[in-house]
Motif scaffolding. Structure first.
Motif, PDB file in Angstrom:
ATOM      1  N   MET A   1     -43.207  58.373  -2.858  1.00  0.00           N
ATOM      2  CA  MET A   1     -42.511  58.893  -4.541  1.00  0.00           C
ATOM      3  C   MET A   1     -41.884  60.042  -3.435  1.00  0.00           C
ATOM      4  SD  MET A   1     -43.085  60.002  -8.440  1.00  0.00           S
ATOM      5  CE  MET A   1     -44.298  61.101  -8.000  1.00  0.00           C
ATOM      6  N   GLY A   2     -40.639  59.989  -4.444  1.00  0.00           N
ATOM      7  CA  GLY A   2     -39.883  61.294  -3.457  1.00  0.00           C
ATOM      8  C   GLY A   2     -39.486  62.235  -4.353  1.00  0.00           C
ATOM      9  N   TYR A   3     -39.075  63.245  -4.127  1.00  0.00           N
ATOM     10  CA  TYR A   3     -38.988  64.791  -5.101  1.00  0.00           C
ATOM     11  C   TYR A   3     -37.908  65.704  -4.577  1.00  0.00           C
ATOM     12  CZ  TYR A   3     -39.222  67.936  -8.683  1.00  0.00           C
ATOM     13  OH  TYR A   3     -39.342  69.290  -9.416  1.00  0.00           O
ATOM     14  N   PRO A   4     -36.464  65.032  -4.037  1.00  0.00           N
ATOM     15  CA  PRO A   4     -35.437  65.393  -3.429  1.00  0.00           C
ATOM     16  C   PRO A   4     -35.571  66.887  -3.595  1.00  0.00           C
ATOM     17  CG  PRO A   4     -34.618  63.844  -3.832  1.00  0.00           C
ATOM     18  CD  PRO A   4     -36.048  64.175  -4.718  1.00  0.00           C
ATOM     19  N   GLU A   5     -35.294  67.679  -4.881  1.00  0.00           N
ATOM     20  CA  GLU A   5     -35.300  68.788  -4.898  1.00  0.00           C
ATOM     21  C   GLU A   5     -36.317  70.166  -4.578  1.00  0.00           C
ATOM     22  OE1 GLU A   5     -34.950  69.762  -9.467  1.00  0.00           O
ATOM     23  OE2 GLU A   5     -33.739  67.698  -9.341  1.00  0.00           O
TER      24      GLU A   5
ATOM     25  N   ALA B   1     -53.330  65.211 -11.059  1.00  0.00           N
ATOM     26  CA  ALA B   1     -51.724  64.577 -12.057  1.00  0.00           C
ATOM     27  C   ALA B   1     -51.131  64.742 -11.010  1.00  0.00           C
ATOM     28  CB  ALA B   1     -52.155  65.047 -13.427  1.00  0.00           C
ATOM     29  N   LEU B   2     -49.779  63.167 -11.274  1.00  0.00           N
ATOM     30  CA  LEU B   2     -48.778  63.513 -10.360  1.00  0.00           C
ATOM     31  C   LEU B   2     -47.649  62.763 -11.582  1.00  0.00           C
ATOM     32  CD1 LEU B   2     -46.990  63.868  -7.762  1.00  0.00           C
ATOM     33  CD2 LEU B   2     -48.064  61.265  -7.754  1.00  0.00           C
ATOM     34  N   CYS B   3     -46.960  63.440 -12.106  1.00  0.00           N
ATOM     35  CA  CYS B   3     -46.023  62.569 -13.024  1.00  0.00           C
ATOM     36  C   CYS B   3     -45.180  61.635 -12.404  1.00  0.00           C
ATOM     37  CB  CYS B   3     -45.525  63.718 -14.052  1.00  0.00           C
ATOM     38  SG  CYS B   3     -44.149  63.350 -14.716  1.00  0.00           S
TER      39      CYS B   3
ATOM     40  N   PRO C   1     -41.543  52.217 -11.936  1.00  0.00           N
ATOM     41  CA  PRO C   1     -40.865  51.960 -10.777  1.00  0.00           C
ATOM     42  C   PRO C   1     -39.438  51.729 -10.508  1.00  0.00           C
ATOM     43  CG  PRO C   1     -43.046  50.483 -11.063  1.00  0.00           C
ATOM     44  CD  PRO C   1     -42.519  51.721 -12.454  1.00  0.00           C
ATOM     45  N   HIS C   2     -38.912  51.321 -11.235  1.00  0.00           N
ATOM     46  CA  HIS C   2     -37.546  51.272 -11.370  1.00  0.00           C
ATOM     47  C   HIS C   2     -36.444  51.889 -11.866  1.00  0.00           C
ATOM     48  CE1 HIS C   2     -38.071  47.385  -9.298  1.00  0.00           C
ATOM     49  NE2 HIS C   2     -39.097  47.203 -10.590  1.00  0.00           N
ATOM     50  N   GLN C   3     -36.789  53.148 -11.841  1.00  0.00           N
ATOM     51  CA  GLN C   3     -36.085  54.377 -12.654  1.00  0.00           C
ATOM     52  C   GLN C   3     -36.757  56.006 -11.908  1.00  0.00           C
ATOM     53  OE1 GLN C   3     -36.516  55.442 -16.392  1.00  0.00           O
ATOM     54  NE2 GLN C   3     -36.860  52.629 -17.018  1.00  0.00           N
TER      55      GLN C   3
ATOM     56  N   GLY D   1     -36.126  64.037 -11.677  1.00  0.00           N
ATOM     57  CA  GLY D   1     -35.752  64.755 -10.134  1.00  0.00           C
ATOM     58  C   GLY D   1     -36.779  63.725  -9.051  1.00  0.00           C
ATOM     59  N   ARG D   2     -37.134  62.657  -9.810  1.00  0.00           N
ATOM     60  CA  ARG D   2     -38.968  62.165  -8.612  1.00  0.00           C
ATOM     61  C   ARG D   2     -38.066  60.801  -8.946  1.00  0.00           C
ATOM     62  NH1 ARG D   2     -44.117  64.758 -10.002  1.00  0.00           N
ATOM     63  NH2 ARG D   2     -43.765  67.479  -9.752  1.00  0.00           N
TER      64      ARG D   2
END
Length: 113
Positions: free
Chosen positions: A32-36, A66-68, A72-74, A78-79
């Motif tokens: 999972m990515g969080y570009p910000e 915990a990871l928010c 999968p398709h949304q 920002g993630r």
């Protein structure tokens, strides 16, 4: 497949390079990515601490952290998934992840002038 997994936090840009390496060999699990924040989170099989301890660019999160996560398709808050979980339980091996991060050189930016 085990139901146990660990979250490994890593720099986003280097993660994209590592994803290409692991994807070619069919060894890529969910990422999972969080570009910000320029971050990526890898879902890896348990035992990551012992295999990734020598790589300062990787942070192994403790069990229960915990990871928010968006579905999968949304893309939410920002993630989004760079490599989606598909329900088959496949995780990235911490051994493979460590080897790939060791091989990919860091991006270095130099000031000109």
């Amino acid at each position: 497949m085990s139901n146990a997994w660990t979250i490994v936090e890593a720099p986003l840009l280097r993660s994209v390079d590592v994803m290409q390496i692991l994807g070619r060999g069919g060894r890529l699990g969910p990422v999972m990515g969080y570009p910000e924040a320029s971050l990526a989170w890898w879902l890896v099989s348990d035992g990551a601490e012992e295999h990734l301890a020598d790589l300062p660019q990787l942070l192994v999160r403790p069990r229960g952290w915990a990871l928010c996560c968006p579905p999968p398709h949304q893309y939410m808050h920002g993630r989004g998934w760079l490599e989606r979980p598909d329900g088959n339980g496949k995780l990235t091996s911490p051994v493979d992840l460590g080897a790939a991060f060791s091989w990919v050189s860091p991006i270095r930016m130099e000031r000109s002038g």
